[in-house]
Design a protein around this motif. Sequence first.
Motif, PDB file in Angstrom:
ATOM      1  N   ARG A   1      -7.598  18.944 -24.736  1.00 32.81           N
ATOM      2  CA  ARG A   1      -8.619  17.920 -24.453  1.00 32.81           C
ATOM      3  C   ARG A   1      -9.706  18.535 -23.576  1.00 32.81           C
ATOM      4  NH1 ARG A   1      -9.241  15.259 -19.766  1.00 32.81           N
ATOM      5  NH2 ARG A   1     -10.082  13.125 -19.670  1.00 32.81           N
ATOM      6  N   TYR A   2     -10.960  18.270 -23.946  1.00 29.89           N
ATOM      7  CA  TYR A   2     -12.104  18.887 -23.258  1.00 29.89           C
ATOM      8  C   TYR A   2     -13.177  17.826 -23.004  1.00 29.89           C
ATOM      9  CZ  TYR A   2      -9.929  23.061 -25.300  1.00 29.89           C
ATOM     10  OH  TYR A   2      -9.028  24.035 -25.690  1.00 29.89           O
ATOM     11  N   ILE A   3     -14.005  18.082 -21.988  1.00 32.25           N
ATOM     12  CA  ILE A   3     -15.155  17.235 -21.683  1.00 32.25           C
ATOM     13  C   ILE A   3     -16.397  18.118 -21.693  1.00 32.25           C
ATOM     14  CG2 ILE A   3     -16.268  15.769 -19.948  1.00 32.25           C
ATOM     15  CD1 ILE A   3     -13.518  14.955 -18.970  1.00 32.25           C
ATOM     16  N   VAL A   4     -17.443  17.652 -22.367  1.00 32.16           N
ATOM     17  CA  VAL A   4     -18.689  18.424 -22.418  1.00 32.16           C
ATOM     18  C   VAL A   4     -19.284  18.504 -21.012  1.00 32.16           C
ATOM     19  CG1 VAL A   4     -21.061  18.460 -23.280  1.00 32.16           C
ATOM     20  CG2 VAL A   4     -19.167  17.876 -24.822  1.00 32.16           C
ATOM     21  N   ARG A   5     -19.589  19.730 -20.621  1.00 28.56           N
ATOM     22  CA  ARG A   5     -20.188  19.966 -19.306  1.00 28.56           C
ATOM     23  C   ARG A   5     -21.704  20.019 -19.463  1.00 28.56           C
ATOM     24  NH1 ARG A   5     -17.416  24.138 -15.152  1.00 28.56           N
ATOM     25  NH2 ARG A   5     -18.498  23.500 -13.247  1.00 28.56           N
ATOM     26  N   ASP A   6     -22.397  19.076 -18.838  1.00 30.72           N
ATOM     27  CA  ASP A   6     -23.851  18.990 -18.979  1.00 30.72           C
ATOM     28  C   ASP A   6     -24.433  18.433 -17.691  1.00 30.72           C
ATOM     29  OD1 ASP A   6     -23.178  16.311 -19.087  1.00 30.72           O
ATOM     30  OD2 ASP A   6     -23.470  16.130 -21.246  1.00 30.72           O
TER      31      ASP A   6
ATOM     32  N   GLN B   1     -11.064  20.101 -18.818  1.00 36.28           N
ATOM     33  CA  GLN B   1     -11.561  21.426 -19.177  1.00 36.28           C
ATOM     34  C   GLN B   1     -12.994  21.319 -19.701  1.00 36.28           C
ATOM     35  OE1 GLN B   1      -8.100  23.827 -21.157  1.00 36.28           O
ATOM     36  NE2 GLN B   1      -7.851  21.693 -21.783  1.00 36.28           N
ATOM     37  N   PRO B   2     -13.890  22.173 -19.214  1.00 37.19           N
ATOM     38  CA  PRO B   2     -15.293  22.079 -19.641  1.00 37.19           C
ATOM     39  C   PRO B   2     -15.499  22.599 -21.059  1.00 37.19           C
ATOM     40  CG  PRO B   2     -15.001  23.955 -18.178  1.00 37.19           C
ATOM     41  CD  PRO B   2     -13.678  23.227 -18.205  1.00 37.19           C
ATOM     42  N   PHE B   3     -16.458  22.002 -21.753  1.00 36.55           N
ATOM     43  CA  PHE B   3     -16.795  22.403 -23.114  1.00 36.55           C
ATOM     44  C   PHE B   3     -18.307  22.505 -23.231  1.00 36.55           C
ATOM     45  CE2 PHE B   3     -17.131  22.034 -27.752  1.00 36.55           C
ATOM     46  CZ  PHE B   3     -16.106  22.886 -28.144  1.00 36.55           C
ATOM     47  N   ASP B   4     -18.767  23.512 -23.956  1.00 35.62           N
ATOM     48  CA  ASP B   4     -20.190  23.782 -24.079  1.00 35.62           C
ATOM     49  C   ASP B   4     -20.879  22.730 -24.958  1.00 35.62           C
ATOM     50  OD1 ASP B   4     -22.495  25.853 -23.836  1.00 35.62           O
ATOM     51  OD2 ASP B   4     -22.357  25.458 -25.997  1.00 35.62           O
ATOM     52  N   ALA B   5     -22.039  22.241 -24.515  1.00 36.98           N
ATOM     53  CA  ALA B   5     -22.747  21.178 -25.231  1.00 36.98           C
ATOM     54  C   ALA B   5     -23.217  21.633 -26.608  1.00 36.98           C
ATOM     55  CB  ALA B   5     -23.929  20.697 -24.394  1.00 36.98           C
TER      56      ALA B   5
ATOM     57  N   ASN C   1      -6.299  21.965 -33.258  1.00 32.75           N
ATOM     58  CA  ASN C   1      -6.366  20.553 -32.893  1.00 32.75           C
ATOM     59  C   ASN C   1      -7.113  20.398 -31.576  1.00 32.75           C
ATOM     60  OD1 ASN C   1      -3.788  21.817 -31.844  1.00 32.75           O
ATOM     61  ND2 ASN C   1      -3.824  19.931 -30.639  1.00 32.75           N
ATOM     62  N   PHE C   2      -7.815  19.281 -31.414  1.00 32.40           N
ATOM     63  CA  PHE C   2      -8.676  19.118 -30.233  1.00 32.40           C
ATOM     64  C   PHE C   2      -9.044  17.656 -30.034  1.00 32.40           C
ATOM     65  CE2 PHE C   2     -11.253  19.796 -33.968  1.00 32.40           C
ATOM     66  CZ  PHE C   2     -12.190  18.775 -33.899  1.00 32.40           C
ATOM     67  N   THR C   3      -9.387  17.324 -28.803  1.00 33.13           N
ATOM     68  CA  THR C   3     -10.050  16.069 -28.446  1.00 33.13           C
ATOM     69  C   THR C   3     -11.214  16.433 -27.541  1.00 33.13           C
ATOM     70  OG1 THR C   3      -8.014  14.765 -28.581  1.00 33.13           O
ATOM     71  CG2 THR C   3      -9.818  13.831 -27.303  1.00 33.13           C
ATOM     72  N   LEU C   4     -12.425  16.063 -27.952  1.00 33.61           N
ATOM     73  CA  LEU C   4     -13.635  16.420 -27.212  1.00 33.61           C
ATOM     74  C   LEU C   4     -14.363  15.152 -26.796  1.00 33.61           C
ATOM     75  CD1 LEU C   4     -15.078  19.252 -29.517  1.00 33.61           C
ATOM     76  CD2 LEU C   4     -13.568  19.515 -27.554  1.00 33.61           C
ATOM     77  N   LEU C   5     -14.666  15.034 -25.506  1.00 37.57           N
ATOM     78  CA  LEU C   5     -15.413  13.891 -24.998  1.00 37.57           C
ATOM     79  C   LEU C   5     -16.819  14.325 -24.591  1.00 37.57           C
ATOM     80  CD1 LEU C   5     -12.307  13.171 -24.464  1.00 37.57           C
ATOM     81  CD2 LEU C   5     -13.191  11.607 -22.722  1.00 37.57           C
ATOM     82  N   ASN C   6     -17.818  13.729 -25.215  1.00 35.28           N
ATOM     83  CA  ASN C   6     -19.194  13.921 -24.787  1.00 35.28           C
ATOM     84  C   ASN C   6     -19.633  12.614 -24.138  1.00 35.28           C
ATOM     85  OD1 ASN C   6     -22.043  14.182 -24.598  1.00 35.28           O
ATOM     86  ND2 ASN C   6     -21.994  15.766 -26.190  1.00 35.28           N
ATOM     87  N   LEU C   7     -19.525  12.541 -22.820  1.00 33.44           N
ATOM     88  CA  LEU C   7     -19.782  11.296 -22.100  1.00 33.44           C
ATOM     89  C   LEU C   7     -21.254  10.925 -22.120  1.00 33.44           C
ATOM     90  CD1 LEU C   7     -17.372  11.984 -19.105  1.00 33.44           C
ATOM     91  CD2 LEU C   7     -17.052  10.284 -20.906  1.00 33.44           C
ATOM     92  N   ALA C   8     -22.129  11.904 -22.084  1.00 34.46           N
ATOM     93  CA  ALA C   8     -23.555  11.613 -22.085  1.00 34.46           C
ATOM     94  C   ALA C   8     -24.017  11.020 -23.416  1.00 34.46           C
ATOM     95  CB  ALA C   8     -24.352  12.886 -21.776  1.00 34.46           C
TER      96      ALA C   8
ATOM     97  N   ILE D   1     -16.824  10.829 -29.119  1.00 35.46           N
ATOM     98  CA  ILE D   1     -15.512  11.452 -28.961  1.00 35.46           C
ATOM     99  C   ILE D   1     -15.087  12.003 -30.312  1.00 35.46           C
ATOM    100  CG2 ILE D   1     -13.076  11.056 -28.432  1.00 35.46           C
ATOM    101  CD1 ILE D   1     -14.020   8.752 -26.588  1.00 35.46           C
ATOM    102  N   LEU D   2     -14.711  13.265 -30.348  1.00 32.58           N
ATOM    103  CA  LEU D   2     -14.268  13.916 -31.578  1.00 32.58           C
ATOM    104  C   LEU D   2     -12.784  14.257 -31.454  1.00 32.58           C
ATOM    105  CD1 LEU D   2     -17.221  16.442 -32.134  1.00 32.58           C
ATOM    106  CD2 LEU D   2     -17.019  14.084 -32.967  1.00 32.58           C
ATOM    107  N   ILE D   3     -12.013  13.891 -32.474  1.00 30.64           N
ATOM    108  CA  ILE D   3     -10.584  14.191 -32.511  1.00 30.64           C
ATOM    109  C   ILE D   3     -10.277  14.827 -33.853  1.00 30.64           C
ATOM    110  CG2 ILE D   3      -8.243  13.258 -32.376  1.00 30.64           C
ATOM    111  CD1 ILE D   3      -9.448  10.844 -30.882  1.00 30.64           C
TER     112      ILE D   3
END
Length: 522
Positions: free
Chosen positions: A70-75, A89-93, A182-189, A193-195
């Motif tokens: 599981r990751y969160i976009v760092r922006d 965990q940070p993920f690139d935008a 497999n992944f879960t990505l959260l782009n809060l801005a 959410i991608l799964i």
Amino acid sequence: MTMDAVTSSSVATTPASLDSIVQQAGHCLRDLSPEQLIDYALRNGEGKLADCGALVCKTGKFTGRTPKDRYIVRDQLTERSVDWGDVNQPFDADRFDALYERMLANLAGQNVYVRYARAGAMARYCFRLQIVTTLAWHNLYSQIMFLRPDENESTDRPVDITVLADPNFRADPALDGVRNPNFTLLNLAKGIILIGGTGYAGEIKKSVFSALNYWLPVRYGVLPMHCAANIGEQGDTALFFGLSGTGKTTLSADPTRRLIGDDEHGWADEGIFNFEGGCYAKVINLNKEHEPQIFNAIRPGALLENTLFQSNGSSINYADRSLTENTRCAYPIDHIPNAVIPSVGSAPKHIFFLTADAFGVLPPIARLTPQQALDYFLLGYTAKIPGTEQGISSPMATFSSCFGAAFLPLPARTYANLLRARIEQHNAQVWLVNTGWKGGGFGVGKRMSLPHTRAMIKAALSGALDAVPYEQHPEFGLAMPRRCPGVPTELLNPIDTWDYKGMYTAAARRLANAFSKKLGEL
């Protein structure tokens, strides 16, 4: 934390366009009824019907969440507000945008099921959701677990969060910067959410929960909580915090009280509100006698995960753990006869911290001081036992701050400070309840009796424990009642359940030292 902490200009979300999804998909099916989704699932070979009427599906390789994926976009929005580390965990935008475009392209030729839903039963704090899935049963899960729109509610209003879940899409770790396919990505801005790469439906609800755990404190000063809630005849609300397997869903489903919800709630100035429209219960060894409300909720419209059938082919064998210990059932909250709808309640008078202590040293119930409540909330202690996870061969203490660290984007003390303020404001009493072992640790002692645990909670809620004498635990400093209606006195002090008192003292001291060490790290 307030909105000023993240700058108001960065708060607006830009959720995924439904038009872009429709253009990519082979056939877009929107807001189907449960009956229609079950029909599609059966035709697609996604599951089978049990004789109770529930749809039974398997989640494939993954029978639980994979927190390390599981990751969160760092922006600009999240750079200074998210508590980065092993959990967040940070993920690139830019990589997120590229992966998102590939996921959309992968929808070509597939059926896509789209659902408009809500999270948050209190209108002021409601988040509008768009759930996009490639499996019919995942969309049924979303229909059950999230709040359904009112009949007169427009589905054309902008959404706050879009979830795209495609188990067939696998990431390329080298290209995408993830650990596994497999992944879960959260782009809060952007509110996206991608799964991908996992069929476990729980990733959908917990990713939305993670987003709410960010936005509710930031936007509104609301405390999001990983807890169950119910309410008595006098309007007295109770909360039940606890990690998986501690009894949150079971103990909140009390026929003498009305259920608000079993897992995710917010505590606002106006009171408590459920985030969800359904319940997600563990059903391993489900027993109608001990858990009648949950057992009877499994009927048409409910969804079973990774349960297996009896030899007759259509009845569920709840004792069969050959696929996983984490067998689950999702059912609409109105399958519980006395559920509160809408799912809101007053500020709680009693709060229960549940722990399944596999070392058998914590008391079955203890009254906490305000400082102890803060400490135990930050600890979020329970214990893992052999058989629940690979590599666990003996009981192991596990800590999850706020009883939900895996879903908390902000620092744990942000949530702890909100809880402390709410407790002080409403003079709520906090209790520690051990639903784990007595008379020894796992493999030696016995599991706490569910009827006894229910009796202790009933006594706390009724005020029956207010005037009884208490004694202090020598290692943990906890106030333990010496009497409790419906519970044998010898069970109330855990040392009295052990044959060898010296072994108990040593085990209690080890766990107390582990608590002290962990608190020092927080």
